[in-house]
Design a protein around this motif. Structure first.
Motif, mmCIF file in Angstrom:
data_model
loop_
_atom_site.group_PDB
_atom_site.id
_atom_site.type_symbol
_atom_site.label_atom_id
_atom_site.label_comp_id
_atom_site.label_asym_id
_atom_site.label_seq_id
_atom_site.Cartn_x
_atom_site.Cartn_y
_atom_site.Cartn_z
ATOM 1 N N VAL A 324 0.852 -1.189 0.000
ATOM 2 C CA VAL A 324 0.000 0.000 0.000
ATOM 3 C C VAL A 324 0.890 1.242 0.000
ATOM 4 C CG1 VAL A 324 -1.887 -1.183 1.181
ATOM 5 C CG2 VAL A 324 -0.161 0.029 2.524
ATOM 6 N N ASP A 325 0.274 2.420 -0.018
ATOM 7 C CA ASP A 325 1.025 3.668 -0.047
ATOM 8 C C ASP A 325 1.479 4.047 1.363
ATOM 9 O OD1 ASP A 325 -1.282 5.820 0.930
ATOM 10 O OD2 ASP A 325 -2.068 4.093 -0.169
ATOM 11 N N PRO A 326 2.509 4.881 1.470
ATOM 12 C CA PRO A 326 3.031 5.287 2.785
ATOM 13 C C PRO A 326 1.988 5.982 3.649
ATOM 14 C CG PRO A 326 4.587 5.873 1.055
ATOM 15 C CD PRO A 326 3.343 5.411 0.372
ATOM 16 N N GLU A 327 1.085 6.739 3.035
ATOM 17 C CA GLU A 327 0.061 7.446 3.798
ATOM 18 C C GLU A 327 -0.878 6.471 4.515
ATOM 19 O OE1 GLU A 327 1.944 9.934 0.948
ATOM 20 O OE2 GLU A 327 0.815 8.083 0.601
ATOM 21 N N THR A 328 -1.261 5.417 3.812
ATOM 22 C CA THR A 328 -2.120 4.400 4.435
ATOM 23 C C THR A 328 -1.406 3.720 5.592
ATOM 24 O OG1 THR A 328 -3.355 3.994 2.388
ATOM 25 C CG2 THR A 328 -3.370 2.235 4.035
ATOM 26 N N ILE A 329 -0.138 3.383 5.372
ATOM 27 C CA ILE A 329 0.652 2.735 6.423
ATOM 28 C C ILE A 329 0.759 3.634 7.652
ATOM 29 C CG2 ILE A 329 3.034 2.157 7.036
ATOM 30 C CD1 ILE A 329 1.584 -0.144 5.762
ATOM 31 N N THR A 330 1.013 4.896 7.428
ATOM 32 C CA THR A 330 1.142 5.837 8.548
ATOM 33 C C THR A 330 -0.165 5.933 9.331
ATOM 34 O OG1 THR A 330 2.798 7.134 7.355
ATOM 35 C CG2 THR A 330 1.655 8.223 9.176
ATOM 36 N N GLU A 331 -1.277 5.979 8.605
ATOM 37 C CA GLU A 331 -2.588 6.047 9.262
ATOM 38 C C GLU A 331 -2.841 4.808 10.104
ATOM 39 O OE1 GLU A 331 -7.368 6.102 8.067
ATOM 40 O OE2 GLU A 331 -5.827 6.320 6.510
ATOM 41 N N LEU A 332 -2.568 3.628 9.530
ATOM 42 C CA LEU A 332 -2.802 2.381 10.265
ATOM 43 C C LEU A 332 -1.893 2.279 11.486
ATOM 44 C CD1 LEU A 332 -3.233 -0.186 7.325
ATOM 45 C CD2 LEU A 332 -4.995 1.038 8.610
ATOM 46 N N SER A 333 -0.666 2.700 11.332
ATOM 47 C CA SER A 333 0.269 2.681 12.451
ATOM 48 C C SER A 333 -0.224 3.554 13.596
ATOM 49 C CB SER A 333 1.648 3.164 11.982
ATOM 50 O OG SER A 333 2.535 3.285 13.064
ATOM 51 N N MET A 397 9.839 1.575 -0.410
ATOM 52 C CA MET A 397 10.765 0.686 -1.101
ATOM 53 C C MET A 397 10.026 -0.363 -1.933
ATOM 54 S SD MET A 397 14.015 0.191 -1.591
ATOM 55 C CE MET A 397 14.993 0.768 -0.201
ATOM 56 N N MET A 398 8.928 -0.898 -1.394
ATOM 57 C CA MET A 398 8.184 -1.912 -2.130
ATOM 58 C C MET A 398 7.557 -1.341 -3.390
ATOM 59 S SD MET A 398 7.406 -5.022 -2.415
ATOM 60 C CE MET A 398 8.019 -5.597 -0.846
ATOM 61 N N LEU A 399 7.030 -0.129 -3.310
ATOM 62 C CA LEU A 399 6.444 0.494 -4.498
ATOM 63 C C LEU A 399 7.499 0.748 -5.566
ATOM 64 C CD1 LEU A 399 3.869 3.005 -2.957
ATOM 65 C CD2 LEU A 399 3.408 0.838 -4.116
ATOM 66 N N ILE A 400 8.694 1.142 -5.145
ATOM 67 C CA ILE A 400 9.770 1.354 -6.107
ATOM 68 C C ILE A 400 10.149 0.039 -6.788
ATOM 69 C CG2 ILE A 400 12.198 2.022 -6.353
ATOM 70 C CD1 ILE A 400 11.686 3.963 -3.956
ATOM 71 N N LEU A 401 10.268 -1.020 -6.010
ATOM 72 C CA LEU A 401 10.607 -2.332 -6.571
ATOM 73 C C LEU A 401 9.551 -2.801 -7.560
ATOM 74 C CD1 LEU A 401 11.872 -4.140 -3.349
ATOM 75 C CD2 LEU A 401 13.265 -3.492 -5.321
ATOM 76 N N ASN A 402 8.282 -2.685 -7.181
ATOM 77 C CA ASN A 402 7.218 -3.141 -8.067
ATOM 78 C C ASN A 402 7.055 -2.240 -9.279
ATOM 79 O OD1 ASN A 402 6.800 -5.299 -6.431
ATOM 80 N ND2 ASN A 402 4.822 -4.657 -5.636
ATOM 81 N N MET A 403 7.374 -0.960 -9.116
ATOM 82 C CA MET A 403 7.381 -0.051 -10.262
ATOM 83 C C MET A 403 8.401 -0.518 -11.304
ATOM 84 S SD MET A 403 8.477 3.986 -10.388
ATOM 85 C CE MET A 403 10.234 3.576 -10.258
ATOM 86 N N ILE A 464 -0.288 -5.196 -10.030
ATOM 87 C CA ILE A 464 0.920 -4.496 -10.471
ATOM 88 C C ILE A 464 0.549 -3.122 -11.019
ATOM 89 C CG2 ILE A 464 1.082 -5.311 -12.862
ATOM 90 C CD1 ILE A 464 4.005 -5.126 -10.369
ATOM 91 N N GLN A 465 -0.633 -3.014 -11.644
ATOM 92 C CA GLN A 465 -1.075 -1.700 -12.128
ATOM 93 C C GLN A 465 -1.357 -0.771 -10.948
ATOM 94 O OE1 GLN A 465 -4.459 -0.124 -12.162
ATOM 95 N NE2 GLN A 465 -3.429 1.664 -13.065
ATOM 96 N N LYS A 466 -1.925 -1.333 -9.898
ATOM 97 C CA LYS A 466 -2.156 -0.545 -8.674
ATOM 98 C C LYS A 466 -0.841 -0.050 -8.088
ATOM 99 C CE LYS A 466 -2.158 -2.789 -5.050
ATOM 100 N NZ LYS A 466 -1.165 -3.264 -4.053
ATOM 101 N N ASP A 467 0.164 -0.921 -8.094
ATOM 102 C CA ASP A 467 1.462 -0.539 -7.551
ATOM 103 C C ASP A 467 2.123 0.555 -8.394
ATOM 104 O OD1 ASP A 467 1.013 -2.470 -5.659
ATOM 105 O OD2 ASP A 467 2.294 -3.978 -6.592
ATOM 106 N N LEU A 468 1.981 0.456 -9.714
ATOM 107 C CA LEU A 468 2.507 1.500 -10.586
ATOM 108 C C LEU A 468 1.819 2.834 -10.307
ATOM 109 C CD1 LEU A 468 2.801 -0.506 -13.912
ATOM 110 C CD2 LEU A 468 4.671 0.772 -12.868
ATOM 111 N N ARG A 469 0.517 2.779 -10.155
ATOM 112 C CA ARG A 469 -0.246 4.001 -9.882
ATOM 113 C C ARG A 469 0.206 4.634 -8.568
ATOM 114 N NH1 ARG A 469 -4.584 4.195 -6.740
ATOM 115 N NH2 ARG A 469 -5.030 1.972 -6.992
ATOM 116 N N LEU A 470 0.386 3.824 -7.538
ATOM 117 C CA LEU A 470 0.813 4.351 -6.244
ATOM 118 C C LEU A 470 2.246 4.886 -6.295
ATOM 119 C CD1 LEU A 470 -0.664 1.638 -3.819
ATOM 120 C CD2 LEU A 470 -1.584 3.918 -4.327
ATOM 121 N N ALA A 471 3.099 4.216 -7.072
ATOM 122 C CA ALA A 471 4.476 4.683 -7.205
ATOM 123 C C ALA A 471 4.534 6.026 -7.923
ATOM 124 C CB ALA A 471 5.315 3.648 -7.954
ATOM 125 N N ILE A 472 3.713 6.177 -8.956
ATOM 126 C CA ILE A 472 3.663 7.446 -9.679
ATOM 127 C C ILE A 472 3.172 8.558 -8.765
ATOM 128 C CG2 ILE A 472 2.508 8.679 -11.567
ATOM 129 C CD1 ILE A 472 2.413 5.892 -13.014
#
Length: 514
Positions: A324-333, A397-403, A464-472
């Motif tokens: 997921v995106d960093p913003e979602t992770i921060t919110e959940l944390s 880092m995960m979004l960059i890798l999947n991008m 993978i399309q979702k990951d590209l979108r989030l990375a962009i």
């Protein structure tokens, strides 16, 4: 640390290159073999083999003081044979009254010179270190980093603390990016092709944030000591199913939940327990993992009716493995921590096949103590895990890798279709590609799937399309251009419009032929 003075005939543990410490004996080198320049070293004969090597003094430790702890952390078949050879040597020496009779280059009892086999001299960069690896082990590549030191830390792959065994760093092996390294060896069956070494690397990045790579997977040979903590798992999709299966195989107590409850049946048969809601799973378990499809699903799981947040109590651990995106992770944390819970993000790099094999790469960030508590779980599900510091770093880092992976897949598909459009053989294109610098299992498998028209999902195209979108989007936030990812994203969107969402990511090929 005080310098250890060694003499000819002393038994030692010798560390050579990237391979495990190995029992050996300091011996006299052949007269025609020159000592390496500028190095304080001893010539060592390794037990259990005919191999010899010049070993730097800082990579040598006396045999007896470290015997017990080395046996504890090394379990390989070749290693045990080497230790047995040491014990046989000691027994023979004891029978001879402590006098050692060496046949190396010496005469026999009648004064005749005994012929000796040519010595096999190993070097630091020798790719054929047969002494130090199991015959079932695959070769290590140049990408495997050299350690600068070895430190055994409690809590990784064990249920209790482990005594330390530290190797001094050497000028040749020192790398400023690595300052700790965990090495323990596990025995694998003859059919296994995975490395027997288990590593922990702490990497100092340019940002000065710590990055820790933990032990390699031992899921193949079942040598993991499972944690006594109760494990929960939410989400049994392509990735989650393989993860849970390996957790169960390695002896973990697991309670599962999935939105479609029928997916739980197989795991119940394998010994898992059934949780009726995410809140119930969290209430019953010490550590709960989640692996779902996207940011919305991750939020709903935590914040929705009977969600994770309702089961969180002080001390409960929640590990978000979704990409997921960093913003979602921060919110959940933040919401988990607000209830006294402990939070770790740990998205995984891999596919369904890699998940089933227990060979995922885990990127973790957040609560370091949770990361350590999860060590046996991570070893069961993955070959390697990295700790990347504060919450959000693993998501980035995960979004960059999947991008990169998604863009690469789109480019490969583009190359295959261009070959066809210009009258070139796609099979020949693949044959040439597989012999070049871009050759990889990923390229070969995906291209073969395309040529066979097999798009059974190993990693969903929609994901993978979702990951590209989030990375962009992440690039936009950082005001950093991502033109290659943006172009690839458009191709995946085209593939989705052609009803390829639930096929494998390699189905992006079809966007070029329709």
């Amino acid at each position: 640390m005080a310098t250890v003075h060694l003499r000819i005939g002393d038994l030692v543990w010798g560390k050579l290159g990237r391979y495990p410490p190995w029992p050996g004996k300091v011996v006299s080198p052949p007269k025609d073999l020159k000592k390496p320049r500028g190095k304080k070293c001893h010539f060592v004969k390794f037990f259990g083999t005919e191999d010899h090597a010049w070993i730097k003094v800082e990579q040598l430790k006396p045999y007896h003081p470290h015997k017990e702890e080395m046996i504890k952390i090394n379990k390989g078949k070749r290693f045990q044979q080497a230790v047995d050879a040491v014990e046989d040597f000691l027994k023979k020496k004891e029978k001879q009254g402590g006098k050692e009779q060496s046949s190396e280059g010496k005469g026999d009892s009648k004064g005749k010179k005994t012929p000796t086999k040519p010595l096999k001299i190993l070097e630091e960069d020798d790719e054929d270190l047969s002494a130090l690896k199991d015959p079932s082990e695959k070769d290590l590549t140049d990408s495997d980093p050299e350690p600068s030191s070895v430190e055994r830390l409690g809590g990784l792959g064990t249920t209790g603390p482990v005594s330390g065994f530290k190797w001094e760093s050497s000028p040749v092996q020192d790398d400023p990016h690595f300052h700790h390294f965990l090495l323990s060896q596990t025995e694998k069956p003859a059919s296994s092709m995975e490395p027997i070494s288990k590593r922990l690397k702490i990497v100092e990045e340019d940002t000065r944030s710590p990055s820790i790579q933990a032990a390699d997977s031992t899921a193949i040979n079942g040598s993991i000591t499972p944690t006594d903590k109760r494990i929960g798992f939410l989400g049994l999709g392509l990735m989650g199913s393989g993860i849970v299966s390996n957790l169960l195989k390695m002896g973990h107590v697991v309670t599962v939940w999935n939105r479609t409850v029928e997916k739980c049946d197989l795991f119940i048969q394998e010994g898992a327990r059934l949780g009726r809601t995410p809140a119930e799973v969290v209430s019953l378990c010490d550590i709960t993992f989640s692996c779902v499809s996207d940011p919305k699903a991750a939020r709903d799981l935590v914040l929705g009716p009977s969600g994770v947040l309702q089961g969180i109590r002080p001390g409960k651990c929640y590990v978000e493995m979704s990409t997921v995106d960093p913003e979602t992770i921060t919110e959940l944390s933040q919401v988990i921590s607000s209830r006294g819970g402990r939070f770790l993000e740990a998205p995984v790099a891999g596919s369904q096949q890699v998940s089933n094999e227990g060979m995922l790469v885990i990127l973790a960030a957040g609560d370091r103590t949770v990361y350590e508590d999860c060590s046996s779980c991570f070893q069961a599900m993955g070959k390697t895990s990295f700790f990347l510091g504060e919450v959000g770093n693993a998501a980035r880092m995960m979004l960059i890798l999947n991008m990169v992976q998604g863009s690469f897949m789109a480019t490969i598909a583009e190359g295959l279709t261009l070959a066809q459009a210009t009258g070139q053989s796609q099979h020949t294109f693949l044959d040439i590609l597989s012999q070049g610098q871009m050759a990889s299992t990923f390229v070969d498998q995906k291209c073969q799937n395309i040529l066979q028209g097999n798009f059974k999902p190993d990693y969903y195209l929609k994901h993978i399309q979702k990951d590209l979108r989030l990375a962009i989007s992440m690039g936009d936030t950082a005001n950093h251009p991502t033109p290659m990812a943006a172009a690839a994203n458009e191709v995946y969107k085209r593939a989705k419009a052609l009803d390829q969402s639930d096929n494998d990511m390699s189905a992006v090929y079809r966007a070029y032929i329709h």
